[in-house]
Design a protein around this motif. Structure first.
Motif, PDB file in Angstrom:
ATOM      1  N   GLY A  70      13.317 -48.203  -0.208  1.00  0.00           N
ATOM      2  CA  GLY A  70      12.233 -48.833  -0.712  1.00  0.00           C
ATOM      3  C   GLY A  70      11.472 -48.441  -1.875  1.00  0.00           C
ATOM      4  O   GLY A  70      10.534 -48.961  -2.623  1.00  0.00           O
ATOM      5  N   ASP A  71      11.973 -47.074  -2.282  1.00  0.00           N
ATOM      6  CA  ASP A  71      11.428 -46.305  -3.670  1.00  0.00           C
ATOM      7  C   ASP A  71      12.618 -45.966  -4.266  1.00  0.00           C
ATOM      8  O   ASP A  71      12.600 -44.610  -4.562  1.00  0.00           O
ATOM      9  CB  ASP A  71      10.212 -45.368  -3.369  1.00  0.00           C
ATOM     10  N   PRO A  72      13.479 -46.520  -4.854  1.00  0.00           N
ATOM     11  CA  PRO A  72      14.742 -45.939  -5.297  1.00  0.00           C
ATOM     12  C   PRO A  72      14.670 -45.312  -6.649  1.00  0.00           C
ATOM     13  O   PRO A  72      13.834 -45.892  -7.610  1.00  0.00           O
ATOM     14  CB  PRO A  72      15.795 -47.112  -5.280  1.00  0.00           C
ATOM     15  N   LEU A  76      11.205 -42.622 -15.209  1.00  0.00           N
ATOM     16  CA  LEU A  76      12.109 -43.699 -15.968  1.00  0.00           C
ATOM     17  C   LEU A  76      13.159 -44.378 -15.329  1.00  0.00           C
ATOM     18  O   LEU A  76      13.092 -45.610 -15.217  1.00  0.00           O
ATOM     19  CB  LEU A  76      13.057 -43.047 -17.234  1.00  0.00           C
ATOM     20  N   PHE A  77      13.773 -43.707 -14.144  1.00  0.00           N
ATOM     21  CA  PHE A  77      14.790 -44.458 -13.482  1.00  0.00           C
ATOM     22  C   PHE A  77      14.045 -45.374 -12.390  1.00  0.00           C
ATOM     23  O   PHE A  77      14.605 -46.359 -12.190  1.00  0.00           O
ATOM     24  CB  PHE A  77      15.616 -43.421 -12.696  1.00  0.00           C
ATOM     25  N   ARG A  78      12.924 -44.907 -11.949  1.00  0.00           N
ATOM     26  CA  ARG A  78      12.182 -45.657 -10.963  1.00  0.00           C
ATOM     27  C   ARG A  78      11.761 -46.877 -11.818  1.00  0.00           C
ATOM     28  O   ARG A  78      11.507 -48.126 -11.088  1.00  0.00           O
ATOM     29  CB  ARG A  78      10.733 -45.037 -10.676  1.00  0.00           C
ATOM     30  N   TYR A  79      11.369 -46.542 -13.132  1.00  0.00           N
ATOM     31  CA  TYR A  79      10.844 -47.911 -13.724  1.00  0.00           C
ATOM     32  C   TYR A  79      12.039 -49.086 -13.925  1.00  0.00           C
ATOM     33  O   TYR A  79      12.014 -50.136 -13.769  1.00  0.00           O
ATOM     34  CB  TYR A  79      10.406 -47.377 -15.256  1.00  0.00           C
ATOM     35  N   LEU A  80      13.123 -48.248 -14.438  1.00  0.00           N
ATOM     36  CA  LEU A  80      14.239 -49.476 -14.668  1.00  0.00           C
ATOM     37  C   LEU A  80      14.579 -50.304 -13.298  1.00  0.00           C
ATOM     38  O   LEU A  80      14.871 -51.166 -13.370  1.00  0.00           O
ATOM     39  CB  LEU A  80      15.597 -48.515 -14.841  1.00  0.00           C
ATOM     40  N   LYS A  81      14.504 -49.231 -11.955  1.00  0.00           N
ATOM     41  CA  LYS A  81      15.075 -50.009 -11.016  1.00  0.00           C
ATOM     42  C   LYS A  81      13.798 -50.852 -10.560  1.00  0.00           C
ATOM     43  O   LYS A  81      14.008 -52.115  -9.829  1.00  0.00           O
ATOM     44  CB  LYS A  81      14.991 -49.161  -9.808  1.00  0.00           C
ATOM     45  N   ALA A  82      12.609 -50.692 -10.774  1.00  0.00           N
ATOM     46  CA  ALA A  82      11.443 -51.774 -10.469  1.00  0.00           C
ATOM     47  C   ALA A  82      11.466 -52.888 -11.347  1.00  0.00           C
ATOM     48  O   ALA A  82      11.252 -54.099 -10.931  1.00  0.00           O
ATOM     49  CB  ALA A  82      10.154 -50.740 -10.678  1.00  0.00           C
ATOM     50  N   GLN A  83      11.697 -52.813 -12.569  1.00  0.00           N
ATOM     51  CA  GLN A  83      11.962 -53.883 -13.370  1.00  0.00           C
ATOM     52  C   GLN A  83      13.103 -54.746 -13.461  1.00  0.00           C
ATOM     53  O   GLN A  83      13.232 -55.746 -13.530  1.00  0.00           O
ATOM     54  CB  GLN A  83      11.742 -53.438 -14.974  1.00  0.00           C
ATOM     55  N   ASP A  84      14.074 -53.960 -13.144  1.00  0.00           N
ATOM     56  CA  ASP A  84      15.539 -54.506 -12.675  1.00  0.00           C
ATOM     57  C   ASP A  84      16.341 -53.960 -11.702  1.00  0.00           C
ATOM     58  O   ASP A  84      17.214 -53.123 -11.916  1.00  0.00           O
ATOM     59  CB  ASP A  84      16.345 -54.451 -14.241  1.00  0.00           C
TER      60      ASP A  84
END
Length: 690
Positions: A293-295, A250-258
């Motif tokens: 690069g992958d936060p 979920l956190f990776r998704y948040l950082k990728a989208q925003d």
């Protein structure tokens, strides 16, 4: 050694941020405290505030959010963009040998002293609540208290002891605090607090077939709509290993989208889901950062036991470096001020101080508890009480002398800690370890010393309100130093004001440095200073090419208004950038306003606003009525004043909406909206009638 904060953390889970000092020590229960607060409503006793207020969020609330149907969404937005900060320039730092790489985050009570506990009110009538004025030392500011779900009945919200007062996992920061923070270049983050009752943690982790996370999408939506910058993730109960893995997704998704969604993770749950405080950054908790690069998250708030595990913080720094990160961007050593006050168990400035770069950064926990405790006893209801605790605030941030250039303890720290918690003599001050930051990279620069709260309000030296108000969002950008002085005594004073509710009281002959700047001049710079009682006023300009030299310009009187004198002068155009603005004064008196603007924009005023309307929102206190106002924002105005009749001030906002609580309509049913330009000039008003 066992974690000395174990009881503290468990208590925080139980009280949900309601105030650990009060929970453990019974603050405000003595006879003298009760007497001091007998005339004031008890903090936390007010239920739901009238009009716009924020609340707690669970997944169902997030998924149902629609700004078109939210009753107060328009009133809860921060529309102030995050201001850029100028680059560090050591010669004009209060401590030139202090390393600017160390950062500071803080979790604060943005409702300290308010009667409203379960809901958060951005604008109110409480002239005694706390507002922040030391933004230059903060990089990331977070809210800490928790808020009750919107589904909880109002009578239950009003009773702190009632069963069924269910708090949401998520609460957004007070939008007024976000406005003030953004003006000063500070990011704001809301709270994520687990565990909470009445919700299944798995509801946050639902993933759609296309790989998206519905809760993640809604978190991004509310972040952007309400204008804040991210979340503090306080996971303080074990979850399953599978849930922990999905939470990272979920956190990776948040950082990728925003990518601008800032996440700070508390050192509690491990990546396998177990609750286990590490008190350092190590191989067990560093995976929460992901990889360059992958936060996954942006930073980790290290639990308070670090003096017993990683005494000099070098272990945390090495762990971050080995993982490919800048330690001072990702690792924040926690300091527990809610119980420790000026005498916490942790002392970050033993490892970050002038001449000694800090290994990682620092995170403060509830540094404003002293104000909440004072408000709980009624001590902030008088001007004298507020002055006392504003003085303590100054010493907390600037050091025991109140001057950031002379920060550093004047008594040695000795155990036991978390005792004698208001003894600032043992406290170095935040300015001893953190370099002051500045948003002053362009003109105009304006202050009337408005700190977003007051017991009165003045315009052009005339009193236009005689009752309390609070609105952190309308505060001016902060002075860079409070107060870096030489020979003159300076204090915040609410006994008189030129605009707003405060002025600066000056005594003696000497220098006060006001603004750290990085300004290029296209033309000469006009200066206006409004003061009363001072014998002489000179403006001092420090340029980058000669940082040890201040060029002084004598200001001369040009206008008188309601007991105040406006002084004017001009800074000749120079090729070199202006690095600092100072004043040199003599005599005893007050400063009411300081303005620097280029000659071409000095007299600009905004256009008349459009579409101004008022609506009756129901009965207020006594025979009063609650009112709401809306209008169309305009590009040449940065703020708006709403007045009743010609001269009764109701409030100031940066939005296109304003809620006025308990308006006495016997004073008139005609209302004015006055636009305000960045240089402080007021444009033509428009009116509406109820």
């Amino acid at each position: 050694m066992s974690d000395p904060l174990e009881v503290s953390r468990r208590t925080l889970i139980t009280v949900g941020g309601a105030g650990l000092v009060a929970a453990l020590a019974g603050v405000g229960t003595t006879a003298s405290a009760a007497a001091a607060g007998s005339a004031a409503p008890k903090p936390g006793s007010g239920g739901i505030p009238p009009g716009p207020s924020t609340y707690g969020w669970n997944p169902a609330d997030l998924l149902d959010f629609d700004p078109k149907t939210h009753p107060w969404a328009r009133h809860l937005r921060c529309l102030v963009p995050l201001a850029p900060r100028i680059e560090p320039f050591a010669p004009t730092q209060a401590h030139p040998d202090l390393d600017p790489g160390v950062r500071l985050s803080t979790l604060s009570l943005d409702d300290a002293g308010t009667i409203y506990e379960g809901r958060n009110q951005p604008i109110g009538l409480e002239g005694h609540v706390y507002t922040q004025r030391f933004w230059p030392y903060i990089d990331v500011w977070g809210t800490w208290h928790g808020q009750v779900l919107p589904s909880v009945p109002s009578d239950v919200v009003a009773d702190p002891s009632a069963p069924g007062r269910t708090y949401g996992v998520i609460d957004i920061p007070n939008p007024g605090w976000t406005e003030a923070a953004h003006k000063n270049g500070v990011k704001t983050i809301g709270g994520w607090f687990w565990p909470r009752t009445g919700v299944d943690f798995g509801e946050f982790l639902v993933q759609a077939a296309d790989g998206s996370f519905p809760v993640g999408d809604k978190l991004i939506e509310i972040r952007k709509y309400f204008g804040f910058d991210g979340l503090f993730i306080n996971q303080e109960a074990s979850i399953t290993a599978a849930q922990a893995e999905k939470l990272r997704d979920l956190f990776r998704y948040l950082k990728a989208q925003d990518p601008d969604f800032y996440l700070q993770y508390y050192d509690a749950d491990l990546p396998n889901g177990n609750l286990d405080y590490q008190n350092t950054l190590n191989q067990k908790n560093v995976p929460w950062l992901g990889a360059p690069g992958d936060p996954i998250v942006d930073s980790i708030f290290i639990n308070y036991g670090w003096p017993y595990v990683d005494a000099d913080l070098s272990g945390s720094a090495k762990t971050a470096t080995a993982a490919g990160f800048d330690p001072r961007e990702v690792a924040f050593a926690g300091v527990e001020h809610q119980q420790g006050g000026f005498n916490p168990e942790e002392c970050f400035t033993d490892y970050a101080y002038p001449g000694h770069p800090g290994p990682i950064s620092v995170a403060l926990f509830v540094e404003d508890q002293y104000w909440a405790t004072a408000a709980n006893s009624g001590a902030t209801t008088t001007p004298e009480g507020r002055a006392k605790y504003r003085d303590l605030e100054q010493r907390f941030w600037s050091g025991p002398t109140g001057n950031p250039a002379t920060s550093g303890r004047i008594e040695e720290r000795t155990p036991p800690y978390r005792t004698d918690v208001l003894n600032y003599k043992r406290w170095d001050g935040i300015a001893h370890g953190i370099v002051e930051r500045s948003p002053y990279g362009a003109l105009p620069i304006l202050t009337t010393f408005n700190i977003g709260v007051g017991s009165t309000f003045y315009l052009d030296g005339k009193q236009v309100r005689d009752s309390g108000w609070d609105n952190q969002g309308c505060a001016d950008r902060a002075l860079t130093w409070q107060y870096w002085t030489d020979g003159v005594t300076v204090a915040l004073d609410e006994s008189t004001a030129y605009e707003g509710a405060h002025s600066l009281a000056l005594t003696g002959t000497g220098v006060v440095h006001l603004f750290k700047t990085d300004i290029a001049q296209a033309d000469h710079t006009e200066v206006r200073v409004v003061a009363q009682g001072l014998s002489t006023i000179e403006l001092g300009v420090t340029r980058r090419a000669a940082p040890d030299r201040i060029v002084w310009t004598r200001l001369t009187p040009i206008r008188r208004a309601s007991g105040w004198i406006e002084y004017g002068g001009r800074v000749p155009c120079g090729d070199d950038r202006i690095a600092r603005i100072s004043l040199r004064t003599s005599g005893s008196g007050h400063l009411g306003k300081v303005l620097l603007a280029d000659a071409q924009s000095l007299y600009k005023t905004p256009a008349r606003p459009r579409s101004f309307a008022v609506a009756d929102e129901g009965p207020g206190a006594g025979a009063t009525r609650h009112l709401s106002f809306t209008w169309s924002r305009q590009p040449d105005a940065t703020a708006y004043d709403v007045l009743q009749g010609a001269n009764h001030w109701l409030g100031r906002v940066h939005r296109d909406a304003f809620f006025a609580e308990s308006v006495d309509l016997t004073k008139g049913r005609t209302f004015q909206l006055v636009p305000i330009a960045p240089n402080g000039n007021r444009g033509p008003s428009t009116t509406t009638h109820l």
